[in-house]
Motif scaffolding. Structure first.
Motif, short mmCIF file in Angstrom:
data_model
loop_
_atom_site.label_atom_id
_atom_site.label_comp_id
_atom_site.label_asym_id
_atom_site.label_seq_id
_atom_site.Cartn_x
_atom_site.Cartn_y
_atom_site.Cartn_z
N ARG A 96 15.02 -3.25 1.50
CA ARG A 96 13.65 -3.41 1.99
C ARG A 96 13.39 -4.81 2.54
O ARG A 96 12.59 -4.98 3.45
CB ARG A 96 12.65 -3.07 0.88
CG ARG A 96 12.76 -1.64 0.37
CD ARG A 96 12.30 -0.63 1.34
NE ARG A 96 10.84 -0.65 1.37
CZ ARG A 96 10.11 0.07 2.19
NH1 ARG A 96 10.67 0.86 3.05
NH2 ARG A 96 8.80 -0.01 2.15
N HIS A 97 14.07 -5.81 1.99
CA HIS A 97 13.90 -7.16 2.54
C HIS A 97 14.56 -7.25 3.91
O HIS A 97 13.99 -7.78 4.86
CB HIS A 97 14.49 -8.21 1.59
CG HIS A 97 14.37 -9.61 2.10
ND1 HIS A 97 13.16 -10.25 2.26
CD2 HIS A 97 15.30 -10.49 2.53
CE1 HIS A 97 13.36 -11.46 2.75
NE2 HIS A 97 14.65 -11.63 2.93
N ALA A 98 15.77 -6.70 4.02
CA ALA A 98 16.50 -6.79 5.28
C ALA A 98 15.88 -5.92 6.37
O ALA A 98 15.73 -6.36 7.51
CB ALA A 98 17.96 -6.38 5.06
N HIS A 99 15.50 -4.69 6.04
CA HIS A 99 15.06 -3.74 7.07
C HIS A 99 13.56 -3.72 7.30
O HIS A 99 13.12 -3.48 8.42
CB HIS A 99 15.57 -2.34 6.75
CG HIS A 99 17.06 -2.27 6.67
ND1 HIS A 99 17.88 -2.46 7.76
CD2 HIS A 99 17.90 -2.08 5.63
CE1 HIS A 99 19.14 -2.37 7.40
NE2 HIS A 99 19.19 -2.14 6.11
N LEU A 155 10.17 -12.07 11.77
CA LEU A 155 9.07 -11.11 11.98
C LEU A 155 8.04 -11.68 12.95
O LEU A 155 7.56 -10.97 13.84
CB LEU A 155 8.41 -10.77 10.65
CG LEU A 155 9.25 -9.95 9.67
CD1 LEU A 155 8.60 -9.94 8.29
CD2 LEU A 155 9.45 -8.53 10.18
N VAL A 156 7.68 -12.95 12.79
CA VAL A 156 6.68 -13.57 13.65
C VAL A 156 7.20 -13.65 15.09
O VAL A 156 6.48 -13.31 16.04
CB VAL A 156 6.28 -14.97 13.11
CG1 VAL A 156 5.47 -15.75 14.14
CG2 VAL A 156 5.48 -14.82 11.82
N LYS A 204 3.06 -7.61 4.14
CA LYS A 204 4.46 -7.59 3.71
C LYS A 204 4.70 -8.46 2.48
O LYS A 204 5.83 -8.63 2.05
CB LYS A 204 5.37 -8.00 4.87
CG LYS A 204 5.38 -6.95 5.98
CD LYS A 204 6.38 -7.29 7.04
CE LYS A 204 6.43 -6.23 8.12
NZ LYS A 204 7.12 -5.00 7.71
N GLY A 205 3.62 -9.04 1.94
CA GLY A 205 3.72 -9.75 0.68
C GLY A 205 4.05 -11.23 0.76
O GLY A 205 4.36 -11.85 -0.25
N TYR A 206 3.97 -11.83 1.95
CA TYR A 206 4.29 -13.25 2.07
C TYR A 206 3.12 -14.10 1.58
O TYR A 206 1.96 -13.79 1.87
CB TYR A 206 4.62 -13.61 3.53
CG TYR A 206 5.96 -13.05 3.93
CD1 TYR A 206 7.12 -13.76 3.71
CD2 TYR A 206 6.07 -11.78 4.49
CE1 TYR A 206 8.36 -13.25 4.05
CE2 TYR A 206 7.31 -11.25 4.83
CZ TYR A 206 8.44 -11.99 4.61
OH TYR A 206 9.67 -11.47 4.93
#
Length: 175
Positions: A73-76, A117-118, A144-146
């Motif tokens: 989930r972190h990678a994809h 992502l940004v 996404k929890g950041y």
């Protein structure tokens, strides 16, 4: 198939089939399998007996499941530690096991993934005002929890870099 109408042996066999079918699709937590068996109408004794057998055989391991889930989930999906822990908790994984698995994602890899992502999202925001872009990017990273501080830092840096690149392109096209 109603498990109440089956003999104990047939019920165990049917429960095993349900579990194997689910595990063939993807790894599952014990609680996910427990809930699936409950929804199918299996009694508690049958459910717990089947889960104990699967655990003993090494087919269900919440720690291994959590570690695999975190990596994937972190990678994809680009999820941060906080979101990963929340997802694992919803899947019935113990909070301590979930937190330990999420520690695999260190601050540097979390920041790097946020930057990716940004950058990706910025490519589709070329005609958007800066404040709107910031708001949208903060929302995306937040979902996404950041952490907010990390999100602000990454967005500010990436907007500055994108602005510098756009200026260099404009200068090059003017020549």
């Amino acid at each position: 198939m109603n498990p109440d109408e089956l003999s104990p042996d047939e019920a165990r066999k049917a429960a095993k089939e349900v579990c194997f079918d689910l595990l063939a699709v993807r790894p599952r937590s014990k609680d996910e399998l427990r809930q699936a068996l409950r929804r199918k109408g299996f009694d508690e004794e049958t459910r717990e007996t089947m889960l104990a057998k699967l655990d003993h055989a090494g087919l269900v391991d919440d720690t291994a499941f959590a570690e695999s889930w975190v990596r994937s989930r972190h990678a994809h999906q680009g999820l941060a530690r906080r979101a990963l822990v929340a997802e694992l908790r919803r899947k019935g994984v113990d909070g301590e096991v979930a937190a330990q698995a999420a520690e695999e994602v260190d601050h540097d890899s979390e920041e790097q993934r946020a930057r990716e992502l940004v950058r990706k999202r910025l490519r589709s925001m070329s005609n958007v005002e800066e404040q709107t872009a910031i708001r949208r990017l903060l929302g995306m990273l937040g979902r996404k929890g950041y952490p907010q501080g990390l999100a602000y830092t990454v967005i500010r840096d990436e907007l500055r870099i994108a602005g510098a690149e756009a200026t260099m392109l404009d200068d090059a096209q003017a020549d």
